[in-house]
Design an enzyme around this catalytic site. Structure first.
Site, PDB file in Angstrom:
ATOM      1  N   GLY A  46      11.608   1.082  -1.122  1.00 16.20           N
ATOM      2  CA  GLY A  46      10.252   1.054  -1.653  1.00 16.20           C
ATOM      3  C   GLY A  46       9.335   1.846  -0.753  1.00 16.20           C
ATOM      4  N   GLN A  51       1.494   4.352   2.832  1.00 17.94           N
ATOM      5  CA  GLN A  51       2.494   4.654   3.852  1.00 17.94           C
ATOM      6  C   GLN A  51       2.672   6.151   4.083  1.00 17.94           C
ATOM      7  OE1 GLN A  51       5.509   1.734   2.072  1.00 17.94           O
ATOM      8  NE2 GLN A  51       6.040   1.814   4.261  1.00 17.94           N
ATOM      9  N   CYS A  90      10.485  -2.351   7.134  1.00 23.77           N
ATOM     10  CA  CYS A  90       9.451  -1.472   6.599  1.00 23.77           C
ATOM     11  C   CYS A  90       9.569  -0.106   7.244  1.00 23.77           C
ATOM     12  CB  CYS A  90       8.081  -2.083   6.875  1.00 23.77           C
ATOM     13  SG  CYS A  90       6.715  -1.133   6.198  1.00 23.77           S
ATOM     14  N   LEU A  91       9.471   0.926   6.418  1.00 24.66           N
ATOM     15  CA  LEU A  91       9.539   2.287   6.938  1.00 24.66           C
ATOM     16  C   LEU A  91       8.376   2.585   7.886  1.00 24.66           C
ATOM     17  CD1 LEU A  91      10.584   4.152   3.665  1.00 24.66           C
ATOM     18  CD2 LEU A  91      12.040   3.580   5.633  1.00 24.66           C
ATOM     19  N   HIS A 132       6.375  -6.941  -1.495  1.00 27.76           N
ATOM     20  CA  HIS A 132       6.193  -6.216  -0.237  1.00 27.76           C
ATOM     21  C   HIS A 132       5.307  -4.983  -0.465  1.00 27.76           C
ATOM     22  CE1 HIS A 132       7.663  -4.620   3.738  1.00 27.76           C
ATOM     23  NE2 HIS A 132       7.318  -3.481   3.149  1.00 27.76           N
ATOM     24  N   GLU A 133       5.601  -4.218  -1.511  1.00 31.67           N
ATOM     25  CA  GLU A 133       4.832  -2.998  -1.777  1.00 31.67           C
ATOM     26  C   GLU A 133       3.404  -3.327  -2.213  1.00 31.67           C
ATOM     27  OE1 GLU A 133       6.012  -0.362  -0.578  1.00 31.67           O
ATOM     28  OE2 GLU A 133       8.040  -1.133  -0.366  1.00 31.67           O
ATOM     29  N   HIS A 136       1.326  -3.878   0.770  1.00 30.64           N
ATOM     30  CA  HIS A 136       0.859  -2.605   1.346  1.00 30.64           C
ATOM     31  C   HIS A 136      -0.420  -2.139   0.676  1.00 30.64           C
ATOM     32  CE1 HIS A 136       3.675  -1.259   4.360  1.00 30.64           C
ATOM     33  NE2 HIS A 136       4.711  -1.494   3.574  1.00 30.64           N
TER      34      HIS A 136
END
Length: 159
Positions: A46, A51, A90-91, A132-133, A136
């Site tokens: 994701g 991000q 997480c990236l 999660h997204e 963000h």
């Protein structure tokens, strides 16, 4: 299409509430395409627009079943709980994972790249990824809500 740089914590854009998308045009299409080109080589499942430094309510995801683009997403129904079946990573926060309580099933309403509304019902990992997204897009990181944060295994860094 291009690979964009992934913003890392503690960059302030990760703490901002992203802005609603009002124009469904070639700029949005390019953003979505660039996000896809960025997520896959980073081994993510994701990626939210903040991000990559863009404050827009947009995310993409692919947990293995299907690739999804979500513009102006919102959860309209949820049930159940999952906790430690998938540690989150997480990236934007490489090297860490956490145990986060999430709904086990969600119904999301969103728009596609052309502004058409759709609904999606998912459970398990896909449900976790959507939540999660969406966090963000609201300036929330998994480290803010995790019951426990710990070093990530190298092969499991993205959500």
């Amino acid at each position: 299409m291009a690979i964009r740089n992934i913003v890392k914590h503690p960059d302030p854009i990760l703490r901002e509430k992203a802005m609603k998308v009002t124009k469904f045009n070639s700029n949005l299409h390019k953003l979505l395409d660039d996000m896809k080109d960025t997520m896959y080589p980073a081994n993510g499942v994701g990626l939210a627009a903040p991000q990559i430094g863009i404050s827009k309510r947009v995310f993409i995801m692919d947990c293995g079943d299907e690739y999804i683009e979500a513009v102006n997403p919102e959860i309209i129904e949820f049930r159940g709980e999952q906790f430690d079946n998938y540690p989150e990573g997480c990236l934007s926060i490489p090297g860490l994972q956490g145990n986060v309580r999430r709904h086990d099933w969600v119904k999301m309403r969103a728009q596609d790249r052309d502004g058409n509304f759709y609904e999606l019902e998912v459970d398990d990992l896909e449900s976790r990824c959507i939540q999660h997204e969406l966090d963000h897009l609201n300036g929330v990181l998994f480290i803010d809500i995790a019951d426990k944060v710990f070093p990530a295994k190298e092969e499991e860094e993205g959500v």
